[in-house]
Scaffold this motif. Structure first.
Motif, mmCIF file in Angstrom:
data_model
loop_
_atom_site.group_PDB
_atom_site.id
_atom_site.type_symbol
_atom_site.label_atom_id
_atom_site.label_comp_id
_atom_site.label_asym_id
_atom_site.label_seq_id
_atom_site.Cartn_x
_atom_site.Cartn_y
_atom_site.Cartn_z
ATOM 1 N N ASP A 6 9.558 0.982 8.994
ATOM 2 C CA ASP A 6 8.202 1.323 8.543
ATOM 3 C C ASP A 6 8.126 1.285 7.030
ATOM 4 O OD1 ASP A 6 7.255 1.672 11.122
ATOM 5 O OD2 ASP A 6 7.759 3.803 11.139
ATOM 6 N N ARG A 7 9.204 1.645 6.364
ATOM 7 C CA ARG A 7 9.280 1.602 4.905
ATOM 8 C C ARG A 7 10.360 0.591 4.556
ATOM 9 N NH1 ARG A 7 5.115 3.347 5.901
ATOM 10 N NH2 ARG A 7 4.349 5.425 5.507
ATOM 11 N N ILE A 27 7.151 5.853 -0.066
ATOM 12 C CA ILE A 27 5.841 5.843 0.596
ATOM 13 C C ILE A 27 5.197 4.451 0.590
ATOM 14 C CG2 ILE A 27 5.412 8.290 0.214
ATOM 15 C CD1 ILE A 27 3.638 7.503 -2.189
ATOM 16 N N THR A 63 0.857 -1.178 0.000
ATOM 17 C CA THR A 63 0.000 0.000 0.000
ATOM 18 C C THR A 63 0.896 1.233 0.000
ATOM 19 O OG1 THR A 63 -0.120 -0.084 2.415
ATOM 20 C CG2 THR A 63 -1.946 -1.075 1.221
ATOM 21 N N HIS A 108 1.369 5.147 1.172
ATOM 22 C CA HIS A 108 0.937 6.128 2.163
ATOM 23 C C HIS A 108 1.414 7.494 1.690
ATOM 24 C CE1 HIS A 108 -0.462 3.087 4.950
ATOM 25 N NE2 HIS A 108 0.620 2.403 4.642
ATOM 26 N N GLY A 109 0.703 8.028 0.726
ATOM 27 C CA GLY A 109 1.076 9.298 0.119
ATOM 28 C C GLY A 109 0.711 9.282 -1.349
ATOM 29 N N ASP A 110 1.089 10.330 -2.041
ATOM 30 C CA ASP A 110 0.765 10.505 -3.454
ATOM 31 C C ASP A 110 2.003 10.238 -4.300
ATOM 32 O OD1 ASP A 110 0.023 11.314 -5.981
ATOM 33 O OD2 ASP A 110 -0.761 13.267 -5.347
ATOM 34 N N ASP A 154 4.462 0.660 1.697
ATOM 35 C CA ASP A 154 4.441 -0.200 2.868
ATOM 36 C C ASP A 154 4.142 -1.610 2.355
ATOM 37 O OD1 ASP A 154 4.321 -1.264 5.418
ATOM 38 O OD2 ASP A 154 2.327 -0.456 5.862
#
Length: 167
Positions: free
Chosen positions: A121-122, A15, A2, A4-6, A17
């Motif tokens: 996290d990334r 971004i 997924t 998390h951002g553009d 994940d």
């Protein structure tokens, strides 16, 4: 995976994940790589949306000679190894990125030669063949954030090399 951002405003790999969904990597159960892992998934291009990998119609990874897995004789012997990156999930929940170097036998399960795992996290990571049978590990596709793995003959194991820019 997924985002998390553009991805029009930020690089997709910054971004992203990743969600591990397999319980083995190249035939090796996740809990044999690390005892506290329940899932581990090797990164592969077919797991990344095509529109992210092929920006402007070109394969950015191929153009930069980057890959999720590279093969070579990284320890200087006749044995072929594969180095690969992926995402793991501990049974307790935390996730992160891993790097594996495996011996590739002609028959049977590969033998683990090196494991490095970091909770992140990334989790994005890619590899590139370096000079002198080294392995360049990058955490993004267009940056200078990298480390170098190389076989140490004296210690008889793979290890990180000092940053060539640091004296």
């Amino acid at each position: 995976m997924t985002l998390h951002g553009d991805p029009k405003k930020e690089a997709w790999w910054l971004i992203a994940d990743f969600h591990p969904f397999t319980t083995e990597v190249r035939g090796i159960p996740a809990n044999q790589i690390r005892k506290n892992w329940c899932k581990a998934t090797e990164f592969r291009k077919d797991l990344i949306p095509r529109d992210l990998l092929f920006e402007d119609g070109t394969d950015a990874m191929e153009e930069s000679k980057l890959s999720f897995a590279i093969e070579g004789q990284f320890d200087g012997t006749a044995t072929r190894q594969v180095a690969l990156v992926g995402v793991f999930q501990e049974c307790a929940g935390p996730k992160g990125r891993f790097i594996l170097i495996l011996d590739q036998p002609t028959v049977g399960t590969p033998n683990i030669r090196f494991v490095s795992a970091v909770r992140e996290d990334r989790q994005f990571g890619v590899l590139q063949k370096g000079k002198d049978s080294s392995i360049v590990v990058l955490t993004c596709m267009q940056c200078d954030d990298f480390s170098i793995l190389k076989w140490d003959r004296k210690k008889r194991k793979f290890g990180r090399q000092p940053d060539p820019g640091v004296q």
